[in-house]
Scaffold this active site. Structure first.
Site, short mmCIF file in Angstrom:
data_model
loop_
_atom_site.label_atom_id
_atom_site.label_comp_id
_atom_site.label_asym_id
_atom_site.label_seq_id
_atom_site.Cartn_x
_atom_site.Cartn_y
_atom_site.Cartn_z
N CYS A 240 13.81 10.85 6.79
CA CYS A 240 13.67 10.38 8.18
C CYS A 240 14.95 10.57 8.96
O CYS A 240 14.94 10.91 10.14
CB CYS A 240 13.25 8.93 8.20
SG CYS A 240 14.32 7.90 7.18
N GLU B 185 9.67 15.99 15.12
CA GLU B 185 10.10 15.82 13.74
C GLU B 185 9.43 16.87 12.87
O GLU B 185 8.20 16.90 12.77
CB GLU B 185 9.73 14.41 13.26
CG GLU B 185 10.30 14.09 11.91
CD GLU B 185 10.00 12.68 11.46
OE1 GLU B 185 8.86 12.23 11.62
OE2 GLU B 185 10.91 12.04 10.92
N LYS C 291 0.86 -1.19 0.00
CA LYS C 291 0.00 0.00 0.00
C LYS C 291 0.90 1.25 0.00
O LYS C 291 1.47 1.61 1.02
CB LYS C 291 -0.93 0.05 1.22
CG LYS C 291 -2.05 1.06 0.96
CD LYS C 291 -2.63 1.74 2.16
CE LYS C 291 -1.84 2.86 2.70
NZ LYS C 291 -1.74 4.06 1.86
N GLU D 63 9.76 1.21 10.60
CA GLU D 63 10.79 2.23 10.38
C GLU D 63 10.07 3.56 10.52
O GLU D 63 9.28 3.94 9.66
CB GLU D 63 11.38 2.11 8.97
CG GLU D 63 12.01 0.76 8.66
CD GLU D 63 13.25 0.48 9.49
OE1 GLU D 63 13.88 1.43 9.97
OE2 GLU D 63 13.55 -0.71 9.68
P1 NAD Z 1 2.44 8.40 7.71
O1 NAD Z 1 2.73 7.60 8.92
O2 NAD Z 1 1.42 9.46 7.79
O3 NAD Z 1 1.98 7.44 6.52
C1 NAD Z 1 2.76 6.34 6.12
C2 NAD Z 1 1.87 5.30 5.46
O4 NAD Z 1 0.96 4.79 6.45
C3 NAD Z 1 1.01 5.84 4.33
O5 NAD Z 1 0.94 4.88 3.31
C4 NAD Z 1 -0.35 6.02 4.99
O6 NAD Z 1 -1.43 5.95 4.09
C5 NAD Z 1 -0.36 4.86 5.95
N1 NAD Z 1 -1.28 5.01 7.09
C6 NAD Z 1 -1.69 6.16 7.69
N2 NAD Z 1 -2.56 5.88 8.70
C7 NAD Z 1 -2.69 4.54 8.74
C8 NAD Z 1 -3.43 3.64 9.54
N3 NAD Z 1 -4.23 4.07 10.53
N4 NAD Z 1 -3.33 2.32 9.30
C9 NAD Z 1 -2.52 1.84 8.34
N5 NAD Z 1 -1.80 2.65 7.51
C10 NAD Z 1 -1.88 3.98 7.71
O7 NAD Z 1 3.86 8.97 7.23
P2 NAD Z 1 4.17 9.92 6.00
O8 NAD Z 1 3.71 11.29 6.31
O9 NAD Z 1 3.69 9.27 4.74
O10 NAD Z 1 5.77 9.86 5.96
C11 NAD Z 1 6.59 10.64 6.75
C12 NAD Z 1 7.09 9.86 7.94
O11 NAD Z 1 7.80 8.71 7.51
C13 NAD Z 1 8.07 10.63 8.79
O12 NAD Z 1 7.73 10.47 10.14
C14 NAD Z 1 9.41 9.96 8.50
O13 NAD Z 1 10.38 10.07 9.50
C15 NAD Z 1 9.00 8.57 8.27
N6 NAD Z 1 10.04 7.85 7.52
C16 NAD Z 1 10.81 6.94 8.20
C17 NAD Z 1 11.83 6.28 7.53
C18 NAD Z 1 12.69 5.26 8.23
O14 NAD Z 1 13.34 4.47 7.55
N7 NAD Z 1 12.74 5.24 9.55
C19 NAD Z 1 12.06 6.54 6.17
C20 NAD Z 1 11.25 7.48 5.53
C21 NAD Z 1 10.22 8.13 6.21
#
Ligand code: NAD
Length: 498
Positions: free
Chosen positions: A302, A401, A191, A267
């Site tokens: 991230c 963040e 997804k 992650e």
């Molecule tokens: P997000 O958590 O809002 O969304 C990530 C994914 O989760 C999306 O596909 C979203 O649709 C899905 N999602 C949202 N709510 C959900 C739920 N209730 N149930 C299941 N899936 C759900 O994050 P974002 O805004 O897309 O990305 C930014 C974040 O990602 C930042 O916090 C960043 O640090 C993190 N990130 C971490 C790494 C790592 O390797 N640690 C790498 C890149 C980004």
């Protein structure tokens, strides 16, 4: 690498045909409930396409297809060398179509085309190829038992894997999951983020051409609260692999507990400290890396070096060098191959990041460089490099963040203070130390609570090393052979030799 020119990419963008359906069981389909959502180009401020919006109904179909093929064994029981051959074909096809993939990624996210071409797409291809090449070289073990016993320990694919990924490196992060999960013999339901589904959905066609059996890879764009939640709660999903925010990561652990206790690999967020000691051998290089460490990908990384800890005695010369290198990150049209800083993912996120700048100022920080005024000012998704000084660790800009091009600068005196400040965070993804003292470098590396510690570089590395975080930055690791641990079950076979 030939990056072409702005006109070339504009022409290609105009004639682009974008796939906008879900990919289930080897076929592109409309969403079962017929819903769609708009996908925007944040730089051009236009709607690119109406994408089929997957719901729990589509997730059920995709998980069933994934389960059926897993049980049939077409992929899960194939010789590793056979899976390798198919995944190498997929990598070759991605390479053949890399310009198309890079263009989709840039239009979808606003990241510079030169970075999509140089980093995102080659990185995604490398991940698929690396795990393909590795998988027929992974052996099991024989335990050191007594003479009358033979005990075999080996790894089996775990089953159906749900992969949920964010928008900041859409294809790259998806392939960090797909590479090891598919190579190990699992079926996957991917997804992508609702903000950046285009490259993932394009991958379905390439997987089909490469000969991946139907159902092994399913791709369901949709909202987190619907498709994402349904995948995370599904009783027939064996493992979830997630990259995204800490908030959602915690929610996924709850969903796993409420359903079938699927393995959950996370992650999540970061607030990494980049520590510059006065004995750093090359301050200009450190400043250049510090700028790239926070402004690359518009700060939406991230592991961005978002907290700069600089030894007090060198603060002034360091900040001057930093200003010079920050100036190279001038916001521009992402489709222009000269551009090194594009737009943030959307206007709403840009406003959130700008809000953090205001918060920092109201809590006592000073504005050393203001990115809110730039030539692309008419577009709300653009924000240039911003540097806040006189930040202390109680301020929100030092703790939360921001996920944008905003650097928080704090001074320190001596190793102990640097360590205390760096570790005073609920996150633990990365940390960097700049020093010419080898013992200090090792002392710091041992005591920093972070998944990766960089010494005299920021965010170098390759597929051979694990990537992931301590504390609320997550669990498990992407990349390297260690990633295979997430997608396999360890089985013992204890044989009595009578
Ligand atoms: P997000 O958590 O809002 O969304 C990530 C994914 O989760 C999306 O596909 C979203 O649709 C899905 N999602 C949202 N709510 C959900 C739920 N209730 N149930 C299941 N899936 C759900 O994050 P974002 O805004 O897309 O990305 C930014 C974040 O990602 C930042 O916090 C960043 O640090 C993190 N990130 C971490 C790494 C790592 O390797 N640690 C790498 C890149 C980004």
């Amino acid at each position: 690498m030939d990056f072409h020119n702005l006109q070339y990419w504009q022409q290609r963008a105009l004639s682009l045909k974008i796939e906008n359906r879900l990919f289930i069981n080897g076929r592109y389909l409309q969403a079962a409930e017929g819903k769609t959502f708009p996908v925007h180009d944040p730089a051009g401020q236009r709607e690119l396409v109406q994408m089929a919006c997957g719901s729990h109904v589509d997730i059920d179909l995709a998980v069933k297809a994934a389960r059926d093929v897993f049980e049939r064994g077409d992929w899960s029981q194939a010789a590793p060398s056979q899976r390798k051959a198919t995944l190498l074909k997929l990598a070759a096809l991605m390479e053949e179509h890399q310009e198309q993939l890079a263009l989709l990624e840039t239009l979808d996210t606003g990241k510079p085309i030169r970075h999509s071409l140089r980093d995102d797409i080659p990185g995604a291809i490398r991940s698929i190829r690396w795990y393909a090449e590795a998988i027929d070289k992974v052996y099991g073990e024989i335990a050191p038992t007594g003479h009358n016993t033979l005990a075999l320990i080996h790894r089996e694919p775990i089953g159906v894997v749900g992969a949920i990924v964010p928008w900041n490196f859409p294809l790259l992060l998806a392939c960090w999951k797909l590479g090891p999960a598919l190579a190990a013999g699992n079926s996957v339901v991917l997804k992508p983020s609702e903000k950046s589904p285009l490259t993932a959905i394009y991958l379905g066609d390439l997987a089909q051409q490469a000969g991946l059996p139907d159902g092994v890879l399913n791709i369901i764009p949709g909202y987190g609260y619907d498709a994402g939640k349904a995948l995370a709660l599904h009783h027939d999903v064996d493992a979830l692999t997630f990259t995204g925010s800490t908030l959602v990561a915690k929610q996924l652990m709850i969903y796993a507990g409420e359903s079938n206790m699927k393995r959950v690999w996370l992650e999540a967020g970061g607030k990494s400290a980049n520590i510059i000691f006065a004995d750093c051998a090359d301050l200009d290089k450190a400043a250049q890396n510090a700028a790239a460490g926070i402004f690359y990908n518009q700060g939406q990384v991230c592991i961005a070096g978002t907290r700069l800890l600089v030894e007090e005695s060198i603060q002034q010369p360091f900040l001057q060098a930093l200003r010079k290198h920050a100036a190279t990150f001038a916001p521009g049209n992402p489709l222009d191959p000269q551009t090194v800083m594009g737009t943030l993912i959307d206007d709403q996120h840009c406003e959130k990041v700008a809000g953090y700048i205001e918060q920092g100022l109201s809590q006592g920080a000073s504005l050393f460089l203001d990115g809110r005024h730039h030539p692309q000012g008419q577009h709300r998704s653009y924000l240039g490099p911003t540097i806040l000084t006189q930040v202390n660790n109680t301020m929100n800009v030092a703790r939360e963040e921001i996920f944008g091009p905003v650097l928080a600068v704090t001074t320190f005196n001596g190793e102990q203070e640097a360590l205390k400040l760096a570790n005073d965070s609920e996150y633990g993804l990365g940390a960097a130390v700049w020093t010419s003292n080898l013992s200090r470098a090792h002392r710091m590396a041992r005591q920093l609570k972070a998944g990766t510690v960089f010494i005299n570089n920021y965010n170098d590395g390759d597929m051979t090393v694990p990537f992931g975080g301590y504390k609320q930055s997550g669990n498990g690791r992407d990349k390297s052979l260690h990633a295979l641990d997430k997608f396999t079950e360890l089985k013992t076979t204890w044989i009595s030799l009578e």
